[in-house]
Design an enzyme around this catalytic site. Structure first.
Site, PDB file in Angstrom:
ATOM      1  N   ASP A 180      35.106  25.346  38.799  1.00 55.61           N
ATOM      2  CA  ASP A 180      35.002  26.474  39.722  1.00 55.61           C
ATOM      3  C   ASP A 180      36.443  26.922  39.871  1.00 55.61           C
ATOM      4  OD1 ASP A 180      35.237  28.012  42.099  1.00 55.61           O
ATOM      5  OD2 ASP A 180      33.253  27.321  42.701  1.00 55.61           O
ATOM      6  N   HIS A 181      36.788  28.067  39.278  1.00 54.23           N
ATOM      7  CA  HIS A 181      38.227  28.380  39.194  1.00 54.23           C
ATOM      8  C   HIS A 181      38.839  28.595  40.584  1.00 54.23           C
ATOM      9  CE1 HIS A 181      37.104  32.667  39.469  1.00 54.23           C
ATOM     10  NE2 HIS A 181      38.365  32.907  39.753  1.00 54.23           N
ATOM     11  N   HIS A 243      31.751  29.872  44.542  1.00 50.12           N
ATOM     12  CA  HIS A 243      33.085  29.995  45.135  1.00 50.12           C
ATOM     13  C   HIS A 243      33.069  29.997  46.674  1.00 50.12           C
ATOM     14  CE1 HIS A 243      34.008  30.826  41.063  1.00 50.12           C
ATOM     15  NE2 HIS A 243      33.690  32.105  41.068  1.00 50.12           N
TER      16      HIS A 243
HETATM   17  O1  LIG Z   1      33.918  33.871  38.974  1.00 49.22           O
HETATM   18  C1  LIG Z   1      34.137  35.042  39.214  1.00 49.22           C
HETATM   19  O2  LIG Z   1      35.246  35.366  39.887  1.00 49.22           O
HETATM   20  C2  LIG Z   1      35.806  36.671  39.770  1.00 49.22           C
HETATM   21  C3  LIG Z   1      36.775  36.814  40.931  1.00 49.22           C
HETATM   22  O3  LIG Z   1      37.779  35.856  40.790  1.00 49.22           O
HETATM   23  P1  LIG Z   1      39.212  36.078  41.422  1.00 49.22           P
HETATM   24  O4  LIG Z   1      39.967  34.884  41.001  1.00 49.22           O
HETATM   25  O5  LIG Z   1      39.732  37.372  40.854  1.00 49.22           O
HETATM   26  O6  LIG Z   1      39.007  36.185  42.894  1.00 49.22           O
HETATM   27  C4  LIG Z   1      34.750  37.745  39.807  1.00 49.22           C
HETATM   28  O7  LIG Z   1      35.341  38.991  39.477  1.00 49.22           O
HETATM   29  C5  LIG Z   1      33.688  37.442  38.788  1.00 49.22           C
HETATM   30  O8  LIG Z   1      32.630  38.392  38.906  1.00 49.22           O
HETATM   31  C6  LIG Z   1      33.123  36.057  38.993  1.00 49.22           C
HETATM   32  O9  LIG Z   1      32.277  35.732  37.899  1.00 49.22           O
END
Ligand SMILES: O=C1O[C@H](COP(=O)(O)O)[C@@H](O)[C@H](O)[C@H]1O
Ligand SMILES: NC(=O)C1=CN([C@@H]2O[C@H](COP(=O)(O)OP(=O)(O)OC[C@H]3O[C@@H](n4cnc5c(N)ncnc54)[C@H](OP(=O)(O)O)[C@@H]3O)[C@@H](O)[C@H]2O)C=CC1
Length: 486
Positions: A180-181, A243
């Site tokens: 989960d990045h 997230h």
């Molecule tokens: O996992 C995802 O995250 C991005 C948003 O990530 P961020 O690090 O830019 O806050 C989101 O744009 C994407 O739809 C989603 O799959």
């Protein structure tokens, strides 16, 4: 760090070029990679090692800031780790050939049979690849094996459980690293320190002093090139199930006995276990679902969701979700947690706002309508900062009580990328900031009645103009409780 072979499925794809190669390059520059390492890229394309290395080099030129300031020989040195092998993930024969290739490099470089498999491919292949790794003997008993998996993990509770069962036929739970990045974002990794390394904040970290917590992840982008996926997923699966619930867990978790992966996870799971389940008929009272219509962002007009390329004009998919959550335990009982996320909103911002109770007798009310509450604002991205809002007299404004902000912030260019931190941990075998199956399962359990309510069209799909902070109903959700979004 153990020497190892890094096997990258989906090496010709978008994520690899935008995130994985640049992050590995930063680790290489910082000497955070094992001395003996082979990276084997896989895809269906009939590429040679040279073509693959050129591709990696191009990806650094496009997506790595640091590559612009290093000598060419450093890049050459880095590219030497990379090899390529054409492979169709559905063809079992290909895995046997891959095993021969891996063994050849292991012998040449005296690398023990430690193998990290990174699946940067479409989710329908996750189980296929895991089972083929097992069948072909790619996971050697003479070394360790790890499986790093991208999102999404399932489409609902049942599909996630099925996927987990299949993965577990091939890998042990502690060998599976679910990415989960958001957990790789440095300020998210800092949440636990904010709460547990500051006695002042720790004393205030509960329902005794906190009135509500607000978590926002707003984006200005639309669906970009991912219409097929996003129109099936919506904001609920794309952002909330993973997230946002991770941010809720990390904000609400209690102090672990020690800072081990297991202990932190135990505390996170405890939060999910106390998260009040939504019943089908509660969903509408606690959740707002929205979809953007035509609007303007930063002076540019943007189309409505249904006019985006690849989206069905009749789509009833959600691009915005706001919700009220309750954690029914002794620490958080009575404190609403509000979450919201959306595409094509007014600003790109991921932040957590903790609003403290305002229980002082208001000595200043003659000069003020109401003394503002104290706030702790944790900015996660695009910039990182921690901001405390206090009240103070303003001698230049009739000695009115006004909020003053004390900020600590990091310079964005000094902050490592999420993928860099996560890759380093995966190489090192540290799973603290990876998601464990139990967290995934409990998150899907909480989300499941919402999915069912959506399927039954039991919830209004509110429109909101692109460039705003979402539908009016999302404001009302807080106003009902006497709060507003900060
Ligand atoms: O996992 C995802 O995250 C991005 C948003 O990530 P961020 O690090 O830019 O806050 C989101 O744009 C994407 O739809 C989603 O799959
Ligand atoms: N891109 C992003 O920003 C993000 C992606 N993710 C996740 O990362 C994963 C990868 O996404 P992304 O890189 O965007 O996807 P892409 O479509 O860009 O890449 C897919 C990769 O899979 C390979 N592939 C497809 N079919 C096969 C097959 N039958 N056999 C072998 N290889 C195959 C392709 O190689 P070839 O064409 O050569 O066969 C390509 O390398 C997905 O799970 C996605 O959800 C998660 C967060 C963000």
């Amino acid at each position: 760090m153990d020497s190892l072979t890094f096997v990258l499925f989906g090496a010709t794809g978008d994520l690899a070029k935008r995130k994985i190669f640049p992050s590995l390059f930063n680790l290489f520059l910082d000497k955070k990679m094992p001395d003996s390492l082979t990276i084997i890229g896989l895809g269906r394309r009939e590429w040679s090692d040279e073509v693959f290395q050129k591709h990696v080099e191009k990806s650094l030129q496009s997506f790595s800031e640091r590559s612009k300031n290093v000598d060419a020989y450093k890049i050459k040195e880095f590219l030497r780790f990379f090899h390529y092998r054409p492979l169709d993930v559905t063809d079992q024969e290909n895995y046997k050939q891959l095993l021969n290739v891996i063994q050849k490099y292991e012998q040449e470089l005296s690398i023990p049979e430690n193998r990290l498999f990174y699946l940067s491919v479409a989710p329908e292949f996750f189980d296929v690849i895991a089972l083929n790794i097992k069948k072909s003997g790619l996971g050697s008993s003479k070394g360790w094996k790890r499986l790093v998996i991208e999102k999404p993990f399932g489409h609902d509770l049942k599909s996630a459980q099925e996927l987990n069962a299949k993965l577990r036929e091939a890998f042990e739970e502690d060998e599976i690293y679910l990415i989960d990045h958001y957990l790789g974002k440095p300020m998210v990794q800092n949440l636990e320190a904010l709460a547990f390394a500051n006695p002042m904040l720790q004393a205030l970290w509960s329902n005794k002093h906190i009135s509500n917590i607000q978590i926002t992840a707003s984006e200005t982008v639309g669906v970009e090139e991912r219409a097929d996926y996003y129109d099936q997923a919506g904001a609920i699966r794309d952002m909330v199930q993973n997230h946002l619930l991770q941010l809720v867990m990390l904000t609400a978790m209690q102090q672990p006995e020690k800072l081990s992966a297991d202990e932190i996870r135990r505390q996170k799971i405890r939060v999910l276990e106390h998260l009040r389940p939504l019943q089908l008929d509660d969903v509408g009272k606690n959740l707002v679902r929205g979809q953007y219509s035509l609007g303007e962002i930063n002076g540019e007009s943007v189309p409505s969701y249904t006019a985006e390329p690849g989206i069905k004009p009749s789509s009833m998919n959600d691009t915005f979700i706001a919700a009220r959550l309750w954690i029914d335990d002794a620490f958080w009982g009575g404190v609403p947690f509000y979450i919201r996320t959306g595409k094509r909103m007014k600003e790109k911002s991921t932040r957590i706002v903790i609003e403290f109770k305002n229980t002082i007798s208001d000595l200043y009310k003659e000069k003020n309508e109401k003394t503002p509450p104290n706030l702790l604002i944790i900015e996660i991205s695009p910039n990182e900062s921690v901001l405390l809002q206090f009240n103070s007299k303003n001698p230049l404004n009739n000695s009115k009580i006004e909020p003053i902000k004390v900020t600590f912030s990091a310079n964005k260019k000094d902050v490592p990328e999420a993928y860099e931190l996560l890759l380093f941990d995966a190489l090192n075998g540290d799973s603290t900031f990876f998601v464990q199956w139990k967290e995934v399962e409990l998150s899907w359990k909480w989300v499941q009645p919402i999915l069912e309510a959506f399927e039954q069209n039991a919830l209004l799909l509110h429109g909101y103009s692109a460039g705003t902070m979402g539908p009016r109903a999302a404001e009302q959700l807080l106003e009902e409780d006497g709060f507003n979004w900060w």
